[in-house]
Write a protein that holds these residues in place. Structure first.
Motif, short mmCIF file in Angstrom:
data_model
loop_
_atom_site.label_atom_id
_atom_site.label_comp_id
_atom_site.label_asym_id
_atom_site.label_seq_id
_atom_site.Cartn_x
_atom_site.Cartn_y
_atom_site.Cartn_z
N VAL A 361 -53.29 -50.78 -13.86
CA VAL A 361 -53.28 -51.84 -13.71
C VAL A 361 -52.07 -52.65 -13.23
N GLY A 362 -51.05 -52.14 -13.28
CA GLY A 362 -49.75 -52.76 -12.67
C GLY A 362 -48.38 -51.70 -12.75
N HIS A 363 -47.63 -52.26 -12.06
CA HIS A 363 -46.44 -51.24 -11.91
C HIS A 363 -45.23 -51.67 -12.37
N LYS A 364 -44.48 -50.86 -13.12
CA LYS A 364 -43.11 -51.32 -13.61
C LYS A 364 -42.06 -51.35 -12.55
N ALA A 365 -41.24 -51.99 -12.88
CA ALA A 365 -39.90 -52.29 -11.96
C ALA A 365 -39.14 -51.11 -11.67
N GLY A 366 -38.51 -50.79 -10.62
CA GLY A 366 -38.26 -49.31 -10.52
C GLY A 366 -36.73 -49.02 -11.18
N ALA A 367 -36.02 -50.20 -11.23
CA ALA A 367 -34.54 -50.29 -11.86
C ALA A 367 -34.63 -50.12 -13.28
N LYS A 368 -33.71 -49.56 -13.88
CA LYS A 368 -33.44 -49.54 -15.53
C LYS A 368 -32.52 -50.55 -15.98
N SER A 369 -31.80 -51.08 -14.98
CA SER A 369 -30.71 -52.00 -15.30
C SER A 369 -30.75 -53.42 -14.43
N PHE A 370 -30.26 -54.45 -14.91
CA PHE A 370 -30.35 -55.82 -14.11
C PHE A 370 -29.00 -56.61 -14.55
#
Length: 432
Positions: A361-370
């Protein structure tokens, strides 16, 4: 009022070689004088600015592996005081969370495969390598070994000790236990008691009472031909043991035939989860041997006997300190405050959010850091104004916008990353 004792501070020389841990007061003095710097916050470790090498005493790293919590104790052999606990910790595993996540994933896959698009049965030709463990069990071995290797880098560890088996099965199966020996006598008696406590859930088999002194009772009375084998032994409170006397079980519980059936079945059944726990301990033992350090092994009954002889209370780190022959005479303070270590994981690889049927139902961001931060980092926040003005310390959970969640000991609130300074990068563990 006696002051709570703290772990000693781990010390490295300028070449990052481990020295003997020092008292926290000595560490504060070295930091104040500029002779040392903070190398790591958890566990607190300092690095000396000028000193190279130095004399160290033998230190033994001792482990009490458990299904949920593993006790860790670092015992130094001092010339005057003898073996003394200088650092202790309790490592809490996340095997239950791993098993739950895998079961949920398996359920989603089964639903999609069977209910929505039929797929004919096929042979499962996948094989497992020798020594394979379930992920929830392998996690316990991996996290324990991760901390063994860490402490070997930060402390002069020369010997390892492990509680290899919960019970010594040879001593348990000895049918020649007689008199009061099976109650409270030799080490063989302790093996039997520890086995029965685990098997019968540390409660009376007849009335179910808990948190009371329990006595070993013969299901089939000895006066009527009953043996001392563990399959004929159970646990009973003093009141039930006295009421039963030498009566057969069927006569004593004549009004509760279901309870008689349950007790007889449980007496013959093997200890639940014993195979899984033993396989975990043996896998850990093989990993410890691969470090090329001497490994001392012992049973849980010996650990309990050592702890009882020295009048120490029950705790994971105390059990670790009492493992093996080296634990027969070990100095420790029961009010010592061990470091609580909780395995939190390193995030998840699942990139889709699923509904209750297992569909994305949705997708998570590909990066683990920001912005240079990652979920789990320990940070120091200095907020100049507003409701949360002041200095805070805690862990952050990142969002892919300049508004992170900061969790402190008292509260959780949103904060802009420009107010944050990293104290220690997230390493998959929470500390207390």
């Amino acid at each position: 009022m006696q002051q709570t004792q703290q772990n000693r501070v781990l010390v490295l020389d300028r070449n990052r070689q481990p020295l003997m841990p020092c008292h926290p007061a000595r560490a504060r003095e070295l930091l104040r004088e500029g002779k040392a710097a903070v190398f790591r916050r958890f566990p607190f470790t300092i690095i000396l600015q000028h000193r190279e090498s130095g004399s160290v005493q033998d230190a033994r790293l001792k482990l009490d592996p458990g299904s949920k919590t593993t006790g860790i104790a670092l015992v130094a052999s001092f010339s005057r005081r003898g073996p003394t606990v200088v650092w202790a910790g309790a490592l809490t595993h996340r095997g239950v969370a791993i098993r739950k996540a895998l079961e949920q994933r398996r359920g989603h896959r089964r639903f999609r495969r069977n209910r929505l698009r039929y797929r004919p049965a096929r042979f499962d030709n996948r094989t497992r390598k020798a020594g394979w463990l379930a992920p929830s069990l392998q996690h316990r071995v991996d996290t324990t070994m991760a901390w063994v290797k860490r402490l070997m880098r930060w402390a002069p560890v020369s010997v390892l000790s492990q509680e290899l088996v919960r019970f010594d099965m040879q001593q348990i199966q000895n049918p020649e236990i007689s008199g009061t020996e099976y109650q409270q006598g030799t080490l063989a008696g302790y093996e039997v008691r520890e086995y029965l406590l685990e098997k019968w859930g540390r409660k009376c088999a007849y009335c179910g009472v808990e948190n009371t002194p329990l006595e070993i009772d013969h299901i089939h009375p000895r006066s009527k031909g009953g043996s001392n084998r563990v399959s004929n032994l159970t646990l009973a409170c003093h009141h039930c043991n006295q009421r039963k006397g030498n009566k057969p079980l069927e006569q004593f519980l004549a009004k509760a035939p279901e309870k008689v059936k349950r007790i007889l079945a449980q007496a013959k059944a093997p200890l639940r989860d014993a195979a899984a726990v033993n396989s975990t301990r043996w896998a850990l033992f093989q990993r410890l041997k691969a470090t090329n350090l001497p490994v001392e092994v012992s049973s849980g009954g010996r650990t309990k006997w050592n702890r009882f002889q020295q009048s120490y209370p029950k705790d994971h780190w105390i059990d670790a300190a009492c493992v093996g022959e080296s634990g027969a005479t070990v100095r420790l303070s029961p009010d010592h405050k061990p470091m609580a270590i909780t395995a939190m994981g390193h995030g998840e690889r699942q990139r889709a959010r699923l509904n209750r049927h297992g569909f994305p139902v949705g997708h998570k961001a590909g990066a683990k850091s920001f912005l240079g931060f990652q979920t789990g980092d320990l940070v120091r926040a200095v907020v100049p104004k507003g409701k949360y003005a002041g200095t805070h310390a805690g862990r952050i959970a990142i969002r892919f916008r300049p508004s992170f969640a900061l969790r402190t000991e008292k509260e959780t609130f949103d904060i802009h990353p420009k107010y944050l300074t990293i104290v220690q990068k997230g390493d998959g563990y929470a500390y207390a």
